[in-house]
Design an enzyme around this catalytic site. Structure first.
Site, PDB file in Angstrom:
ATOM      1  N   HIS A 171     -13.454  -2.132   0.586  1.00 23.87           N
ATOM      2  CA  HIS A 171     -13.963  -2.988   1.614  1.00 23.87           C
ATOM      3  C   HIS A 171     -13.184  -2.764   3.038  1.00 23.87           C
ATOM      4  CE1 HIS A 171     -14.997  -6.488  -1.520  1.00 23.87           C
ATOM      5  NE2 HIS A 171     -15.622  -5.302  -1.798  1.00 23.87           N
ATOM      6  N   CYS A 228       9.178  -0.961   2.685  1.00 21.08           N
ATOM      7  CA  CYS A 228      10.615  -1.432   3.011  1.00 21.08           C
ATOM      8  C   CYS A 228      10.887  -2.530   2.058  1.00 21.08           C
ATOM      9  CB  CYS A 228      10.500  -2.212   4.265  1.00 21.08           C
ATOM     10  SG  CYS A 228       9.293  -3.716   4.853  1.00 21.08           S
TER      11      CYS A 228
END
Length: 128
Positions: free
Chosen positions: A81, A48
């Protein structure tokens, strides 16, 4: 304009938009996430103006972890992670490194598991 893509095995399905008409990024996020959750996809890419609204919208959907990296390091680290299944970018953001470089870092990295899996499990438990 907001845009959504879902990816499987290197193939990309473009979920729009396909013109300059205004759209609401929560609608695009929902469309892409629903398609992803229906199965057969590895990742989703959302866009966006800033990447913020569409990533917030995606993260409201159960089962979605959408990252919004600002550079190559963050794209690599989030994959290692946080093991996100979506990544978002802002079309109006001037990144210091290209989106293509960030995508390469994201896709070339591998989730490390271990202590990070425990943290991902805790993140996902917040949905309950």
């Amino acid at each position: 304009a907001a845009a959504g893509h879902i990816i499987t095995g290197g193939d990309i399905e473009d979920l729009g938009t396909h013109n300059q008409d205004s759209v609401d990024y929560p609608d695009i996020a929902k469309k892409a996430c629903d398609s992803f959750l229906s199965g057969g996809y590895d990742y989703g890419i959302l866009c966006c103006g800033t990447g913020i609204g569409i990533s917030i919208s995606a993260n409201k959907i159960s089962g979605i972890r959408c990252a919004l990296p600002q550079d190559v390091f963050a794209a690599k680290a989030t994959r290692e992670h946080n093991n996100p299944n979506f990544i978002a970018f802002g079309g109006r953001i001037e990144y210091k490194e290209s989106v293509e470089e960030m995508l390469d870092a994201f896709f070339d990295s591998v989730f490390e598991g271990g202590r990070h899996q425990k943290r991902v499990d805790k993140m996902m438990a917040l949905e309950e």
